[in-house]
Motif scaffolding. Structure first.
Motif, mmCIF file in Angstrom:
data_model
loop_
_atom_site.group_PDB
_atom_site.id
_atom_site.type_symbol
_atom_site.label_atom_id
_atom_site.label_comp_id
_atom_site.label_asym_id
_atom_site.label_seq_id
_atom_site.Cartn_x
_atom_site.Cartn_y
_atom_site.Cartn_z
ATOM 1 N N LEU A 47 -15.306 5.476 54.682
ATOM 2 C CA LEU A 47 -15.048 4.567 55.472
ATOM 3 C C LEU A 47 -15.710 4.761 56.734
ATOM 4 N N LYS A 70 -6.061 4.920 57.085
ATOM 5 C CA LYS A 70 -7.282 4.392 57.714
ATOM 6 C C LYS A 70 -7.069 4.577 59.152
ATOM 7 N N TYR A 261 -9.350 -0.552 50.982
ATOM 8 C CA TYR A 261 -9.064 1.022 51.393
ATOM 9 C C TYR A 261 -7.667 1.280 50.833
#
Length: 383
Positions: A47, A70, A261
């Motif tokens: 990511l 995240k 994710y």
């Protein structure tokens, strides 16, 4: 003697604070200390590489449930982009930890830190009424973090009445004047913006997002990245729209690369083991042969294929008294529950660790949240 085998109360509180700490990209962009505990995983490194603009494509829709990590990964990426000297030590420590996951990514981060390269980190959040003004305001905040005088830059001239084209032009000129090598735009809680557009009857304004993506894709001299973070699929937010509006939304969604994710990489299981081990469980550890036998059996059944028997045995030892099934299920279930007060870390720190932790304990902890999570993309059906 007990003090040597068990954490003190203060140590336990520090451990909990480390992992339960809430991260907000907008509020924590200037504080490296907030992310000092970050241990990159294979999933988070992937990511970060996209957020930094190191991969193909510059416009992303990132679907990430609460508790996925995240925000932590994104805040690190933003701070690495700005690369302020004040956070150099912490950023370097995190970059060094990345070596165990991806040596190339680690080396690129370390090189950036040492070279002193700097960019603009544009952190947006939630529902936004004037996108041009929000972009300018976030750019000004980044310039301030970099020690610049925002009044001397074109973004200072952008108002709520300015056009998106004017704002992007001002952002580009400001980046050039600041000698920025890249611009990253992270829009956290973008789902709330979609909900705002629907509730206010402003769904046509979503074309601003397409226009923003078009501007981003055309920046060649200074690479620019746009990442929009949601907790469920893009179209789930527009499921009550008329068919014509849905078609328009679908076109705009197609303008972006979509990333799901969910943190289930090898490193997350190692981290869970480290957390449980650090809390010094009170239940006696099974014998080495029994643990190794369980690891062999599970691998023979096609589970835990990413691990060697030796690696798996070590993880099972550290994660005890979580039994292997509980350990396997925890990250996946926690990632699916759309409630930020129910994560894998809150589950771990809710346990006494004086008995074996089975999947039924997982059910008891997450059941109420899954049962009531009946919105689009929710977990009611899985419950």
């Amino acid at each position: 003697m007990a003090s040597k085998t068990r954490q003190t109360a203060s140590e336990s509180r520090l451990t909990q604070e480390r992992f339960l700490r809430s991260i907000n990209v907008t509020l924590d962009a200037g504080d490296a200390g907030r992310i000092a505990h970050f241990f990159p995983t294979a999933k988070s490194v992937g990511l970060i590489e996209k957020l930094l603009g190191h991969t193909e494509g510059r416009e992303f829709l990132v679907t990430a449930p609460y508790g996925s990590g995240k925000s932590l990964a994104s805040t690190f990426a933003l701070q690495l982009v700005e690369n302020r000297s004040k956070g150099k030590v912490i950023l370097s420590d995190i970059a060094s930890r990345t070596r165990d996951v991806d040596s190339d990514s680690a080396q690129a981060a370390i090189q950036r830190i040492e070279n002193g390269d700097q960019g603009l980190g544009i952190a947006l959040e939630g529902a936004i009424k004037s996108l041009p003004f929000a972009l300018a305001k976030a750019a000004i905040a980044s310039l301030k973090r970099l020690g610049k005088r925002p009044a001397a830059y074109p973004v200072a001239e952008i108002s709520e009445d300015s056009s998106l084209g004017d704002a992007m032009a001002a952002l580009k000129e400001s980046a050039e004047k600041a000698s920025a090598d890249r611009v990253v735009i992270y829009w956290d809680e973008f789902g709330r913006h979609l909900e705002y557009l629907v509730s206010e009857g402003l769904t046509g304004n979503l074309h601003d997002i397409q226009t923003l993506a078009e501007h981003v894709s055309r920046q060649k001299k200074i690479p620019t990245v746009l990442s929009l973070f949601l907790h469920q699929g893009f179209m789930d937010y527009g499921n009550k729209l008329p068919s014509g509006a849905k078609r328009e939304w679908k076109k705009i969604e197609g303008r972006f690369q979509t990333l799901d994710y969910i943190e289930d990489s090898k490193e997350i299981y190692r981290l869970l083991g480290e957390i449980v081990s650090s809390r010094k469980p009170g239940l006696k550890l099974p014998s080495q042969s029994k643990i190794a036998s369980a690891a062999k059996t599970l691998k023979a059944q096609g589970l835990w294929n990413d691990f060697s028997t030796k690696e798996l045995t070590e993880i099972f030892k550290k994660a005890w008294p979580l039994n292997p099934a509980t350990l396997a299920l925890l990250p996946k279930i926690a990632a699916r529950v759309s409630q930020n007060e129910r994560t894998l870390f809150t589950f771990l720190f809710s346990l006494e660790l004086d008995k074996e932790i089975s999947p039924s304990d997982l059910y008891d902890f997450f059941s109420d949240q899954m049962r009531t999570d009946s919105e689009a993309g929710g977990t009611f059906r899985q419950w």
